[in-house]
Design an enzyme around this catalytic site. Structure first.
Site, short mmCIF file in Angstrom:
data_model
loop_
_atom_site.label_atom_id
_atom_site.label_comp_id
_atom_site.label_asym_id
_atom_site.label_seq_id
_atom_site.Cartn_x
_atom_site.Cartn_y
_atom_site.Cartn_z
N GLU A 183 -12.05 2.07 4.54
CA GLU A 183 -11.07 2.53 5.53
C GLU A 183 -11.17 4.04 5.70
O GLU A 183 -10.33 4.80 5.22
CB GLU A 183 -9.66 2.11 5.12
CG GLU A 183 -8.70 2.21 6.30
CD GLU A 183 -7.28 1.86 5.93
OE1 GLU A 183 -6.68 1.06 6.66
OE2 GLU A 183 -6.77 2.39 4.93
N GLU A 190 0.81 -1.21 0.00
CA GLU A 190 0.00 0.00 0.00
C GLU A 190 0.85 1.27 0.00
O GLU A 190 1.49 1.59 1.01
CB GLU A 190 -0.93 0.03 1.21
CG GLU A 190 -1.86 1.23 1.19
CD GLU A 190 -2.85 1.24 2.33
OE1 GLU A 190 -3.79 2.05 2.26
OE2 GLU A 190 -2.68 0.46 3.29
#
Length: 304
Positions: A279, A184
């Site tokens: 998220e 990520e």
């Protein structure tokens, strides 16, 4: 960076920005409990604590009733093995998917893979081995890795080689189990080594393993590079997982500048069948905020 705490601490906060279009000031429509979404959105622990209570198992059942078919839990490694198994069993009974959790010490400012230090590699690989056991308990397929910070005294090409070497070792652990390590790129700090989708694409191609792919977090990539759909198109062959958050504010879709309805429409047209992790925080407090969260996803998901 404690990603689990970010989500849990923000799901009950109220945004003072008042940006975006679509839902502000409108009444929340009653939703059919059995209606699923076109895409597979995955809430976190705490997102429906006002509606379902604090018990995560009860929240998962509530999520199912509201049409969600996956969950995320960045902090899964911090739960007891018994709770990990209970979550996995609950998901299996409901035919729901487990999204990502973060590999323990999978890379951070104090443990950066770019330095090529044996002690850092050992910590990372130990986290990978522990993640395999956790994934078995909760039926997880994807685990998040962040390679850590820049090593500013080394040429960036050397750092890239160091990261690739470390990730190859991690992939060797995950590959026999069919687990995908998703890298990520983040916007939290300029010190982070991994910053863009193109850079992450290059690293994944270098690792050359089905167990090393990209986690494309739309919130972070909007901040770091923008041009979301074009950049996803360019790196599509290496994207295995996607996360959501509007910008500015890191709240639910419709609260910021990102046209999520168009993004979801494009992902659907590309044939994306993976999880989209929620998220982000919630822009309004209490149960009303949780209802608004669902309504925001219903609006953004109505692209068909």
């Amino acid at each position: 960076m404690n990603r689990r705490n970010f989500v849990k601490n923000n799901v009950l906060t109220m945004s003072a920005l008042g940006l975006g279009t679509g839902l502000w000031g409108q009444p929340v429509k009653e939703l059919k409990a059995d209606k699923t979404f076109n895409m597979d959105y995955a809430p976190h622990d705490g997102m429906f604590a006002n509606s379902a209570g604090k018990d995560f198992i009860d929240q998962i059942k509530y999520m199912y009733d509201k049409g969600f078919r996956s969950i995320e839990d960045n902090g899964m490694p911090g739960r007891t093995p018994e709770m990990q198994s209970k979550i996995g069993e609950t998901l299996a009974k409901l035919n729901m998917r487990m999204g990502v959790f973060v590999v323990p010490k999978g890379g951070n400012g104090a443990n950066t893979l770019a330095l090529n230090k044996q002690e850092h590699l050992d910590i990372f690989l130990d986290g990978c081995r522990k993640s395999v056991e956790i994934a078995k308990r909760c039926n997880a397929k994807w685990v998040t890795v962040v390679p850590g910070d820049f090593a500013r005294h080394l040429p960036v090409e050397v750092q890239t080689g160091n990261v690739i070497d470390a990730l190859r070792r991690g992939a060797e652990i995950f590959e026999p189990h069919g687990i995908v390590m998703v890298l990520e790129p983040l916007s939290d700090s300029p010190d982070l080594f991994l910053r863009t989708s193109a850079q992450t694409y290059e690293i994944c191609r270098g690792v050359n393993s089905p167990s090393c792919k990209i986690l494309y977090d739309i919130y972070h990539m909007q901040k770091n590079e923008g041009n979301l759909i074009k950049n996803m198109e360019l790196t599509w062959s290496e994207i295995a997982y996607i996360q959501i958050g509007d910008n500015p504010g890191r709240q639910e879709p419709t609260t910021g500048e990102i046209n999520y309805k168009n993004v979801f429409k494009w992902l659907n047209k590309k044939g994306y069948k993976g999880v989209l992790g929620m998220e982000h925080g919630i822009s309004q407090p209490g149960k009303a905020g949780e209802d608004r969260l669902i309504a925001a996803y219903r609006e953004s998901d109505a692209f068909m």
